[in-house]
Design a protein around this motif. Structure first.
Motif, mmCIF file in Angstrom:
data_model
loop_
_atom_site.group_PDB
_atom_site.id
_atom_site.type_symbol
_atom_site.label_atom_id
_atom_site.label_comp_id
_atom_site.label_asym_id
_atom_site.label_seq_id
_atom_site.Cartn_x
_atom_site.Cartn_y
_atom_site.Cartn_z
ATOM 1 N N ALA A 122 -19.225 -38.170 7.876
ATOM 2 C CA ALA A 122 -19.046 -38.527 7.333
ATOM 3 C C ALA A 122 -18.142 -37.528 6.483
ATOM 4 N N PRO A 123 -17.287 -38.309 5.733
ATOM 5 C CA PRO A 123 -16.231 -37.107 5.072
ATOM 6 C C PRO A 123 -17.517 -36.034 3.702
ATOM 7 N N GLN A 124 -16.958 -35.104 2.995
ATOM 8 C CA GLN A 124 -17.651 -34.715 1.746
ATOM 9 C C GLN A 124 -17.493 -34.525 1.127
ATOM 10 N N THR A 125 -18.411 -35.790 -0.003
ATOM 11 C CA THR A 125 -18.117 -36.721 -1.360
ATOM 12 C C THR A 125 -17.459 -35.025 -2.044
ATOM 13 N N VAL A 126 -16.548 -35.585 -3.134
ATOM 14 C CA VAL A 126 -15.927 -34.579 -4.306
ATOM 15 C C VAL A 126 -15.614 -35.125 -5.421
ATOM 16 N N HIS A 182 -15.890 -46.935 9.939
ATOM 17 C CA HIS A 182 -14.848 -46.541 8.443
ATOM 18 C C HIS A 182 -14.051 -45.627 8.438
ATOM 19 N N ILE A 183 -14.913 -44.493 9.876
ATOM 20 C CA ILE A 183 -14.909 -43.618 9.703
ATOM 21 C C ILE A 183 -13.977 -43.219 11.511
ATOM 22 N N PRO A 184 -13.557 -43.039 11.077
ATOM 23 C CA PRO A 184 -12.129 -43.476 12.554
ATOM 24 C C PRO A 184 -12.662 -41.992 13.479
ATOM 25 N N GLU A 185 -11.930 -41.867 14.870
ATOM 26 C CA GLU A 185 -12.746 -40.994 15.410
ATOM 27 C C GLU A 185 -12.232 -39.299 14.951
ATOM 28 N N TRP A 209 -11.610 -43.191 0.088
ATOM 29 C CA TRP A 209 -12.645 -43.588 0.944
ATOM 30 C C TRP A 209 -13.982 -43.067 0.390
ATOM 31 N N GLU A 210 -14.237 -42.195 -0.396
ATOM 32 C CA GLU A 210 -15.578 -42.219 -1.172
ATOM 33 C C GLU A 210 -15.504 -43.271 -2.254
ATOM 34 N N LYS A 223 -16.328 -46.676 -0.218
ATOM 35 C CA LYS A 223 -17.264 -46.628 -0.217
ATOM 36 C C LYS A 223 -18.548 -47.222 -1.150
ATOM 37 N N ALA A 224 -17.819 -46.870 -2.652
ATOM 38 C CA ALA A 224 -18.735 -47.137 -3.410
ATOM 39 C C ALA A 224 -19.085 -48.969 -3.969
ATOM 40 N N LEU A 225 -17.154 -48.938 -3.562
ATOM 41 C CA LEU A 225 -16.930 -50.687 -4.260
ATOM 42 C C LEU A 225 -18.106 -50.837 -2.877
ATOM 43 N N ALA A 226 -18.115 -50.578 -1.665
ATOM 44 C CA ALA A 226 -18.671 -51.550 -0.615
ATOM 45 C C ALA A 226 -20.799 -51.179 -0.555
#
Length: 406
Positions: free
Chosen positions: A105-109, A39-42, A65-66, A69-72
């Motif tokens: 991974a993307p930083q949390t918002v 789930h993280i594109p290159e 994205w976050e 991730k939570a739903l997963a």
């Protein structure tokens, strides 16, 4: 011979640090790695990808994205399942922090809400507050920001002047907050307000949870030297908040704030170490590209900061061991915040030394993108201020941990 009396216990107790994870925790690591890989594109991990986007697009992409991730099932790792968390162990949370960094991974918002407000709600929030706030926060449906600093208060939180005057079941709030992270994206703010007329210092303060989309609340961006506007200032002009939206007891906000800040200062340094060590390797790459890796002074400075980093790693694992054993760190949390923030700042001072006269250039090395490193170097100047300055953390450690006289 009896062991030396360490602030955390005897010398023998102090060195019993568990550097391993359980089989269940390692299975969680494998599961998380697989999800992140899928789930993280290159492109997302390439230098400059996020910086090239507009701040609004950057924020919304990370928010979506976050949420996914939570739903997963990969959010609220250590939260109880009743709040939508995974019900995991402290070791799982440490693994999560580590793997997120390693995967770039993307930083949390919603870091302020997830890391600080949520555990405070779980500890002292009302049933209604927990039900209404925690779930939407976890799914990024509501973004939270923190309103502590004020223009005239500096690092002295007790000097705040924002006031809330009782009007029936509401407080009418007037005042100003500054250096508010996520101010421009925040849906709600948890903020310290003086709610008892005539009160001074730590007394008569309440922590109120205020809707930022109502009339009487205005957020303005603050431009940083990096060009970003991560912070903002928030103005309250006759803004209203129900007394039921006070976290903790009315007038007892100082105690609530100290509980919340303990989560900010006392988190294990596993994630910090992992990120800082990767940044260290990038700085070494720059040193080699510039031929500065043969300079004995630079080599000495790099060796010194690497030693600091490894000390941070072992301290992080010590803290994790203590938490897994059910120990409340209390004021010792200040030591963790002090150590990682000072180490981070030392790391980026070495970066400036490596660049030398090229430090003012955006591309000191042809073909090597150091823009992100420049941004980190500038950001590092702030970490010994926010969350309680290093001076404050040293005082707390000296007085409350070591028992030294005031």
């Amino acid at each position: 011979m009896p062991g030396w009396q360490h602030p955390f216990g005897t010398c023998k107790e102090a060195v019993r640090v568990d550097l391993s994870y359980t089989a269940e925790e390692e299975r969680f690591r494998d599961e998380l790695r697989q999800w992140l890989s899928a789930h993280i594109p290159e492109d997302w991990t390439k230098p400059g990808f996020w910086e090239a986007m507009s701040p609004e697009a950057n924020f919304e992409m990370r928010r979506d994205w976050e949420r996914d991730k939570a739903l997963a099932g990969f959010a609220g790792i250590q939260w109880p399942t009743e709040y939508g968390g995974r019900g995991g162990t402290p070791g799982m949370k440490a693994i999560y922090d580590q793997e997120m960094v390693l995967a770039r991974a993307p930083q949390t918002v919603n870091g302020l809400g997830l890391t600080f407000l949520a555990p405070t709600l779980m500890a002292i929030g009302s049933d209604a507050q927990r039900k209404e706030i925690i779930g939407p926060m976890l799914r990024n449906e509501v973004i939270w920001c923190q309103g502590f600093s004020e223009p005239g208060a500096g690092s002295d939180l007790a000097a705040l002047t924002t006031r809330g005057v009782r009007d029936g079941d509401d407080f009418v709030v007037n005042g100003q907050k500054v250096w508010t992270t996520n101010a421009m994206h925040g849906d709600k703010i948890f903020t310290m307000v003086r709610t008892e007329p005539g009160s001074e210092k730590h007394r008569g303060i309440s922590m109120l949870l205020i809707d930022m989309h109502q009339p009487g609340v205005e957020a303005r961006p603050l431009k940083q030297m990096s060009g970003a506007s991560e912070f903002g200032e928030v103005f309250f002009t006759d803004a209203r908040v129900a007394s039921a939206d006070c976290l903790g007891e009315i007038g007892d906000g100082w105690r609530t704030a100290m509980l919340l800040l303990s989560f900010e200062r006392g988190a294990s340094g596993v994630a910090q170490y992992t990120e800082f060590r990767r940044q260290y390797d990038e700085i070494v790459t720059v040193a080699r590209a510039l031929g500065r890796d043969q300079d004995p002074v630079i080599r000495n400075k790099l060796a010194r900061v690497l030693t600091e980093l490894e000390c941070l790693r072992y301290h992080a694992m010590y803290v994790l061991t203590q938490v897994e054993q059910g120990r409340d760190l209390g004021f010792e949390a200040s030591m963790t915040k002090l150590q990682w923030s000072e180490t981070f700042q030392d790391l980026w001072e070495v970066f400036d030394d490596v660049l030398g006269p090229d430090a003012t250039l955006t591309e000191p090395v042809p073909g090597l993108d150091v823009a992100a490193l420049h941004a980190q170097a500038m950001w590092s100047r702030s970490v010994t201020i926010w969350g309680g300055s290093s001076q404050v953390q040293r005082n707390i450690t000296a007085e409350r941990v070591l028992g030294l006289p005031r």
